[in-house]
Design a protein around this motif. Structure first.
Motif, PDB file in Angstrom:
ATOM      1  N   TRP A   1      11.076   0.349  -6.533  1.00 11.96           N
ATOM      2  CA  TRP A   1       9.606   0.869  -6.537  1.00 11.96           C
ATOM      3  C   TRP A   1       9.493   1.016  -8.329  1.00 11.96           C
ATOM      4  O   TRP A   1       8.124   0.848  -8.548  1.00 11.96           O
TER       5      TRP A   1
ATOM      6  N   GLU B   1       0.876  -1.226   0.048  1.00  8.63           N
ATOM      7  CA  GLU B   1       0.046   0.036  -0.078  1.00  8.63           C
ATOM      8  C   GLU B   1       0.882   1.265   0.070  1.00  8.63           C
ATOM      9  O   GLU B   1       0.667   2.261  -0.692  1.00  8.63           O
TER      10      GLU B   1
ATOM     11  N   GLY C   1       6.772  -0.300 -10.590  1.00  8.14           N
ATOM     12  CA  GLY C   1       5.610   0.239 -11.327  1.00  8.14           C
ATOM     13  C   GLY C   1       5.541  -0.084 -12.671  1.00  8.14           C
ATOM     14  O   GLY C   1       4.461  -0.128 -13.267  1.00  8.14           O
TER      15      GLY C   1
ATOM     16  N   TRP D   1       3.914   1.779  -1.433  1.00 14.06           N
ATOM     17  CA  TRP D   1       4.031   1.516  -2.623  1.00 14.06           C
ATOM     18  C   TRP D   1       3.090   2.053  -3.634  1.00 14.06           C
ATOM     19  O   TRP D   1       3.287   2.965  -4.537  1.00 14.06           O
ATOM     20  N   ALA D   2       1.999   1.711  -3.363  1.00 12.22           N
ATOM     21  CA  ALA D   2       0.652   2.137  -4.121  1.00 12.22           C
ATOM     22  C   ALA D   2       0.470   3.644  -3.946  1.00 12.22           C
ATOM     23  O   ALA D   2       0.096   4.480  -5.094  1.00 12.22           O
TER      24      ALA D   2
ATOM     25  N   ASP E   1       1.085   8.912 -11.244  1.00  9.63           N
ATOM     26  CA  ASP E   1      -0.342   8.330 -12.436  1.00  9.63           C
ATOM     27  C   ASP E   1       0.163   8.730 -13.642  1.00  9.63           C
ATOM     28  O   ASP E   1       0.053   7.983 -14.834  1.00  9.63           O
TER      29      ASP E   1
ATOM     30  N   VAL F   1      -4.924   2.432  -7.212  1.00 13.96           N
ATOM     31  CA  VAL F   1      -3.849   1.513  -7.674  1.00 13.96           C
ATOM     32  C   VAL F   1      -3.996   0.191  -7.225  1.00 13.96           C
ATOM     33  O   VAL F   1      -3.570  -0.685  -7.804  1.00 13.96           O
ATOM     34  N   MET F   2      -4.293   0.059  -6.006  1.00 11.73           N
ATOM     35  CA  MET F   2      -4.760  -1.484  -5.485  1.00 11.73           C
ATOM     36  C   MET F   2      -5.691  -2.046  -6.404  1.00 11.73           C
ATOM     37  O   MET F   2      -5.594  -3.273  -6.354  1.00 11.73           O
TER      38      MET F   2
ATOM     39  N   ALA G   1       0.569   6.134  -6.960  1.00  5.54           N
ATOM     40  CA  ALA G   1      -0.300   7.349  -7.334  1.00  5.54           C
ATOM     41  C   ALA G   1      -0.050   8.513  -7.514  1.00  5.54           C
ATOM     42  O   ALA G   1      -0.640   9.270  -8.234  1.00  5.54           O
TER      43      ALA G   1
ATOM     44  N   VAL H   1      -4.528   5.729  -3.694  1.00  3.88           N
ATOM     45  CA  VAL H   1      -4.031   4.138  -3.246  1.00  3.88           C
ATOM     46  C   VAL H   1      -4.857   3.080  -3.676  1.00  3.88           C
ATOM     47  O   VAL H   1      -4.835   2.053  -4.020  1.00  3.88           O
TER      48      VAL H   1
ATOM     49  N   THR I   1      -6.284  -1.545  -9.450  1.00  6.48           N
ATOM     50  CA  THR I   1      -5.316  -1.977 -10.592  1.00  6.48           C
ATOM     51  C   THR I   1      -4.401  -3.181 -10.505  1.00  6.48           C
ATOM     52  O   THR I   1      -4.610  -4.012 -11.416  1.00  6.48           O
ATOM     53  N   VAL I   2      -3.798  -3.151  -9.338  1.00 10.99           N
ATOM     54  CA  VAL I   2      -3.098  -4.534  -9.027  1.00 10.99           C
ATOM     55  C   VAL I   2      -3.966  -5.652  -8.940  1.00 10.99           C
ATOM     56  O   VAL I   2      -3.728  -6.588  -9.293  1.00 10.99           O
TER      57      VAL I   2
END
Length: 501
Positions: free
Chosen positions: A327, A267, A331, A269-270, A277, A289-290, A274, A286, A292-293
């Motif tokens: 990171w 989180e 990404g 890293w998310a 973006d 992005v999560m 973000a 966050v 998307t993960v």
């Protein structure tokens, strides 16, 4: 966690499981020192040590020390604990012995990963051996110290998000593994625990003719050091606890806590992604992005891409999120997998990283020692945790925080109550903790330092174990000065990660 058909993940899981910890109590009141002049223990404390060159290093001496299997019945069965000694090179400056434990539980203190003298190799770039006799030892149940025996059963295939079938296979493996240990070593195993290892250390101290010991312990070895100080306060001088366990989290609770740390790093890293973006296109928050993960992970479950499937993606997402230096690559990987096949600019997906060569863990002792902590004995408790955490904690070693390990099927009852960790009667020491270490999360080091009143050295890094191993002068210099001169920093120390390259 990952598909364990791949040997890389078998090795990774084994290593991850090994860096754990738990504890049990004593036949004496918690925190009390075992009476050294007890008539029944006198022969152990006064035994003579016979040294000879070690087979793995002729410059180091080896010997064995006899200890009771069960300290509550010292006239019963005895076992031998293997020890090593590299004498201080400056006899005029010698200030005693420095005990060393590498962690595990189940790690050898005689030899390192490559079969070399463990304390000598660990501290070779420090001046510690000028003033200290470096003392290594294999804890009871490990290596040359009455090693425990269990069947070598390979971990079953599981996924990063265990299904009901995965759970059943894993539970069957854990049950069979524990059964094999019981068949080979039976009820003797209940005496192979942290408290008795601490007592063994005190026998070694006395047999060496030393009034007090100094101590450096890593990972699980921090717990062992804290237990020793709690039991034998007057016998501990300077102590360094590196990558500390939490003083109050043992057994299954410790496993789930580690899994939560992996989620937190993902989180974090998310949040970083973000803010970028426009670069990665993964989302502007966050939660986005999560999401998307999760979408990428879900798609990889049925359609692997670029050498990645869901299991490797989830696992390395957790591993790499610990390391800020990775990171950017992380990404790009997620963006590339998101856009795979769509013609967008992140079409080149970074390859699956190769796992570093790892240490072969002595699992026989590991699970027995872990069994001293609290483990639910109702299998449905674990099944419910897997259901609850399946999609929330799939990262890194996360799944291992829910699944039942062999201690869930423990075949013996621990003979003693849990240890109350405390510092009452020995000097303040140092605790070293990396802020992004998922094996022993940062909060555990903070809690241990507060409990013991020790000086905390915080490191803005992800590496598990720091002192004399990460080439970080900010860590090494104050710790060495403390061990050599007894000078503690006047306030907590904050260190950047070690420079690389």
């Amino acid at each position: 966690m990952m598909n364990l058909r791949n040997s890389r993940f078998r090795r990774t899981v084994t290593i991850g499981v090994s860096i754990l910890g738990a504890a049990v109590g004593s036949v004496f009141p918690a925190g009390a020192e075992v009476p050294e002049q007890s008539r029944n223990l006198r022969s152990f404390y006064e035994q003579k040590i016979r040294w000879s060159p070690c087979s793995f290093d002729r410059e180091v001496e080896c010997a064995s020390v006899e200890v009771p299997l069960d300290y509550s019945h010292p006239d019963g069965e005895r076992i031998s604990v293997a020890i090593s000694r590299q004498k201080a090179t400056d006899s005029k400056a010698r200030r005693g012995v420095l005990f060393y434990n590498p962690g595990g539980p189940g790690g050898s203190g005689l030899t390192d990963w490559y079969g070399k003298s463990a304390p000598k190799e660990q501290f070779k770039n420090t001046p510690l051996n000028a003033s200290y006799d470096l003392i290594g030892f294999d804890p009871r149940g490990v290596g040359k110290s009455a090693p425990l025996r269990c069947a070598k059963l390979d971990l079953p295939d599981i996924t990063s998000r265990p299904t009901g079938k995965d759970f059943d296979h894993f539970a069957a493996w854990a049950k069979e593994f524990e059964k094999s240990c019981d068949e080979l070593d039976g009820q003797r195993r209940k005496y192979f625990n942290t408290r008795n290892t601490a007592r063994d250390m005190n026998v070694i101290r006395a047999a060496l003719g030393e009034r007090r010991i100094n101590y450096v312990g890593y990972s699980y070895g921090t717990y062992l050091g804290a237990v020793y100080g709690s039991l034998f306060a007057s016998r501990l001088d300077r102590s360094v606890l590196d990558s500390s366990m939490h003083p109050d989290k043992t057994g299954y609770a410790y496993m789930t806590w580690k899994a939560e740390a992996a989620r937190r790093f993902v989180e974090e890293w998310a949040g970083w992604a973000a803010e970028r973006d426009k670069t990665f296109g993964l989302g502007a928050s966050v939660s986005e992005v999560m999401a998307t993960v999760e979408a990428v992970s879900s798609r990889l479950a049925g359609h692997p891409a670029g050498g990645w499937d869901r299991n490797t993606f989830d696992a390395f997402l957790g591993f790499d999120a610990e390391d800020v230096a990775k990171w950017q690559e992380l990404g790009e990987r997620v963006a590339g997998l998101k856009s795979a096949g769509s013609g967008e600019r992140f079409r080149k997906v970074p390859p699956v990283p190769k796992a570093a060569a790892g240490r072969e863990v002595v699992e026989d002792a590991t699970y027995t020692i872990l069994a001293e902590g609290e483990w639910p004995q109702d299998i449905e408790t674990y099944r419910e945790q897997v259901r609850k955490n399946r999609d929330r904690l799939p990262y890194g070693f996360g799944p291992m925080g829910s699944l039942p390990l062999p201690p869930a099927f423990r075949s013996f009852t621990p003979p003693e109550a849990p240890t109350d960790i405390e510092r009452d009667g020995y000097p303040r020491g140092m605790v070293i903790q990396a802020k992004r270490d998922s094996q022993t999360p940062y909060e555990g080091g903070v809690a241990m330092a507060q409990r013991l009143g020790d000086v905390l050295v915080s490191v803005d890094d992800h590496k598990h174990t720091q002192y004399a191993s990460s080439n970080n002068r900010c860590v090494d210099e104050p710790v060495t000065e403390y061990l050599m001169q007894g000078a503690l920093p006047s306030k907590p120390v904050n260190c950047p990660a070690a420079e690389t390259g």
